[in-house]
Design an enzyme around this catalytic site. Sequence first.
Site, mmCIF file in Angstrom:
data_model
loop_
_atom_site.group_PDB
_atom_site.id
_atom_site.type_symbol
_atom_site.label_atom_id
_atom_site.label_comp_id
_atom_site.label_asym_id
_atom_site.label_seq_id
_atom_site.Cartn_x
_atom_site.Cartn_y
_atom_site.Cartn_z
ATOM 1 N N GLU B 60 3.272 -4.306 -4.221
ATOM 2 C CA GLU B 60 2.588 -3.000 -4.380
ATOM 3 C C GLU B 60 3.699 -2.142 -4.582
ATOM 4 O O GLU B 60 3.622 -1.055 -5.230
ATOM 5 C CB GLU B 60 1.624 -2.858 -3.452
ATOM 6 C CG GLU B 60 0.192 -3.484 -3.725
ATOM 7 C CD GLU B 60 0.215 -4.921 -3.196
ATOM 8 O OE1 GLU B 60 1.183 -5.397 -2.659
ATOM 9 O OE2 GLU B 60 -0.894 -5.346 -3.628
ATOM 10 N N GLN B 82 -5.144 -3.543 -6.592
ATOM 11 C CA GLN B 82 -6.296 -4.527 -6.823
ATOM 12 C C GLN B 82 -7.396 -4.101 -5.885
ATOM 13 O O GLN B 82 -8.493 -4.226 -6.222
ATOM 14 C CB GLN B 82 -5.849 -6.014 -6.604
ATOM 15 C CG GLN B 82 -6.824 -7.165 -7.141
ATOM 16 C CD GLN B 82 -6.226 -8.316 -7.401
ATOM 17 O OE1 GLN B 82 -5.844 -8.920 -6.547
ATOM 18 N NE2 GLN B 82 -5.693 -8.496 -8.811
ATOM 19 N N PHE B 83 -6.953 -3.853 -4.758
ATOM 20 C CA PHE B 83 -7.810 -2.917 -3.751
ATOM 21 C C PHE B 83 -7.289 -1.885 -3.164
ATOM 22 O O PHE B 83 -5.828 -2.040 -2.768
ATOM 23 C CB PHE B 83 -8.261 -4.154 -2.596
ATOM 24 C CG PHE B 83 -9.333 -5.050 -3.057
ATOM 25 C CD1 PHE B 83 -10.721 -5.027 -2.892
ATOM 26 C CD2 PHE B 83 -8.764 -6.281 -3.726
ATOM 27 C CE1 PHE B 83 -11.641 -5.778 -3.384
ATOM 28 C CE2 PHE B 83 -9.758 -7.040 -4.177
ATOM 29 C CZ PHE B 83 -10.979 -7.104 -4.188
ATOM 30 N N ASP B 85 -6.945 -0.991 -0.270
ATOM 31 C CA ASP B 85 -6.608 -1.519 0.964
ATOM 32 C C ASP B 85 -5.187 -1.804 0.945
ATOM 33 O O ASP B 85 -4.286 -1.578 1.844
ATOM 34 C CB ASP B 85 -7.173 -2.624 1.491
ATOM 35 C CG ASP B 85 -8.823 -2.386 1.499
ATOM 36 O OD1 ASP B 85 -9.260 -2.281 2.528
ATOM 37 O OD2 ASP B 85 -9.365 -2.398 0.481
ATOM 38 N N PHE B 86 -4.703 -2.384 -0.326
ATOM 39 C CA PHE B 86 -3.143 -2.901 -0.498
ATOM 40 C C PHE B 86 -2.303 -1.696 -0.714
ATOM 41 O O PHE B 86 -1.207 -1.786 -0.950
ATOM 42 C CB PHE B 86 -3.508 -3.800 -1.763
ATOM 43 C CG PHE B 86 -3.927 -4.854 -1.424
ATOM 44 C CD1 PHE B 86 -4.407 -5.381 -0.080
ATOM 45 C CD2 PHE B 86 -4.552 -5.688 -2.496
ATOM 46 C CE1 PHE B 86 -5.360 -6.330 0.124
ATOM 47 C CE2 PHE B 86 -5.525 -6.736 -2.380
ATOM 48 C CZ PHE B 86 -5.917 -7.091 -1.164
ATOM 49 N N ILE B 87 -2.884 -0.635 -0.852
ATOM 50 C CA ILE B 87 -1.959 0.681 -1.287
ATOM 51 C C ILE B 87 -0.990 0.780 -0.056
ATOM 52 O O ILE B 87 0.048 1.495 0.018
ATOM 53 C CB ILE B 87 -2.801 2.052 -1.328
ATOM 54 C CG1 ILE B 87 -1.892 2.873 -2.319
ATOM 55 C CG2 ILE B 87 -3.215 2.515 0.008
ATOM 56 C CD1 ILE B 87 -2.768 3.927 -2.710
ATOM 57 N N HIS B 127 -10.706 -5.244 2.446
ATOM 58 C CA HIS B 127 -11.169 -4.964 1.119
ATOM 59 C C HIS B 127 -12.289 -4.013 1.058
ATOM 60 O O HIS B 127 -13.050 -4.057 0.292
ATOM 61 C CB HIS B 127 -11.755 -6.390 0.574
ATOM 62 C CG HIS B 127 -10.726 -7.547 0.117
ATOM 63 N ND1 HIS B 127 -10.200 -8.049 1.254
ATOM 64 C CD2 HIS B 127 -9.920 -7.767 -0.805
ATOM 65 C CE1 HIS B 127 -9.181 -9.077 0.861
ATOM 66 N NE2 HIS B 127 -9.149 -8.927 -0.363
#
Lengths: 438, 324
Positions: B60, B82-83, B85-87, B127
């Site tokens: 990321e 992708q979600f 959350d992964f930011i 997620h």
Amino acid sequence: MKANTETKPSKPQPKAPMPAKSAPAVTSNGPGNQVVPLRKNPNGIPDYRAEVPNFHTVEEWADGKLRYTVTGDFDAPVPAIRESKYLNKDQSLEIYRYMLLNRKMEQALENLFKQQKVIGGVYLGLGQEGCSVASAYALDKFDWIAPMIRNQGAMLVRGFRPAETMMQYMAKVGAPTKGRDSGSHYGDIHEKNCIAPISHLGDSLPVIAGCLLGARIQGRNVAGLAYIGDGGQSTGPCYEGFNFAAVQKLGVVLIMEHNLWAYSTPVELQFACRDLADRALGYGVPGAIIDGTDPNQVYDVVHEACERGRRGEGATLIEAKMMRMKGHAMHDAALYVPKPYFEYWKKRDCMGRFEQYLMGRGWLTAKQNEELIRSVDEQINKDRDEADASPFPNGEDAAANLFKNNAETIPFKYGPPKVKKVSKDDKLGEASNVSHYK
Amino acid sequence: MAPVTYLEAIRQGLWEEMVRDPSVFLIGEDVGVYGGAFKITEGFIHHFGKERVIDTPISEAAIASAGLGAAFTGLRPVCEFQFMDFITSAHTQIVNAIAKSYWRWGAPAPMVLRGPSGAGVSGGPFHSQNPEMWYAHTPGLKVICPATPSDAKGLIKSAIRDNNPCLFFEHKYLYRRIKEEMPEGDVVVEIGKARTHRAGGHVSVITYASMVWVADEAAKLLAQEGIELEIIDLRTVSPLDEQAIEDTVKKTNRVIILHEDNKTGGIAGEIAAIINERAFDWLDAPITRITALDIPAPFSPPLEKFFLPKVEDVVREARRLVKY
């Protein structure tokens, strides 16, 4: 324990040819008539150095305190600067002048710091000027650079003036960031293609990969020179950025400046591999080990790596070994560094040895050297006065330009993207009903 | 034209911008041949080529930063997480390198960072999050959270055309649950302007994203007993449409601030402060917050239901405010 030196030139041998026997005809850098390494390390990484130092930092308890001491050979003879395969007389003299400018600018900054004219700290690249300057000298104007704090010499090569760097450190309105950010945190995307670093280490690596990706979408492969320290290479973004460059075959030339200390932490507490260049194997890119105090080695290997990048053949990882000759910043006396390190590397200082090399080749006379030094001194004095005279910014200017005006057009740097033609008949279909979560 | 889903609306917006402007390209995980985890970019790689639809390693930080670097060369990257959350794996890249770039050294970052956020699908703690406020708190970023298909399309177009970094939070619960007819032609929605989702005179509900639909359902129930809700859809949490907030407070004098993000540090606290500054004398009742609980987003459906704001919460609070 003796140093494992396969070649031990005890005095400068300016015009001696490369020892042909120890050098393979073709390096792992690729085919062609390229500069030859003097050996390979145990993992097959080409090593261009004239010597292989053999010493380590070890921990020792003394008087109830933990300190660092050394083990190994500190008596090896000082190697000569190697011949450059590519640099001519004028180029070599220009590199030498930039190195002088780099060192004298930092001496001026040190004085300004002591005069309390610097806001914050000064981070010196003493002993690393040859690496900064000669590597940046291998770039052309379309290439990019991602400097680190000790690469102010590289910024000079890219066209920043000493006055601009000094004003950065003095938080003046005339500085490239007009006082908005400190010290080495400046850059330019229009002419000089320098990415302004942030303090978080490794972060510029994926950024420079993106610059090269952008150039490629616009139809041009360019090289991007990035630096990272032995400490900074431990970060996640460093890995992510360089791995992305490797996968995408972007011409990122990563110099890991292995200067033995990350602030106060010795490399023995930073990584467990023998040479940082071994990481090239994991990334699947060519690697190289060079002596960071030898501008010719730096230039030749970086030049070839940049050429690879410009041919679209991908990234290269170069480990440049040297020593940070001061503390992390001016406030840090580096008392944790065992003295033998300073003594060993002082004898290998890039400035004196490169001067000696140029004189040995007959490219620089004592008189010309004096004149050169005087002209550099004059320039630094003039630039220092300009920096000193620049006012501080107005406080209320801080609030302006948080966002770029949407009425302005942002131009393509390399020209319109070479994109696949989408037919007018191409229609967006409906997405299939597959979803990770419903 | 047949109505399209929120997901299809985003696809249309991206597609039209890529056709219109060759500087726009997509970069992210599985966005190419697979078409993205939610199929937002399905088919794009075949039309636009792999030069403009770039599959990346699971990195990321590299996705966000490579976008920034490409933006420095005059391109307009759309980076997919992708979600959302992964930011957080790109947090320093976004809040330090990207957000501060133009202010620090004059290097603009015309880029979009987009992806699915939000709960309601039993995605569990990693997620389901609503991370918009971490970025609303950071100067230099625009934070967009559309609630309707036409807004999602109009705002993704505006975000791509903006000369500044825009974070675009797509509510994954809405992807395939709501449909709307798209306006004809190239219609953009201005960033920073709220929308009156429903006009009413008794209680204002200031909200955004999927909670607009919770408020909408509550409004239908309350209308049966004569309580008319006014629903203000903020559309963007940064910049905030302060004028729209002030106007609705002055109209109804009673305010509920509703969001799916948890309470502490959510935008509701900021909006309450703005009302305090701009319309304190117009209030007839205390400002009321309805938010998710201050706990991680739970996985199991009953736990998640307990965690999220509900229609009955809005109904109950609206009744209380009217009688106050």
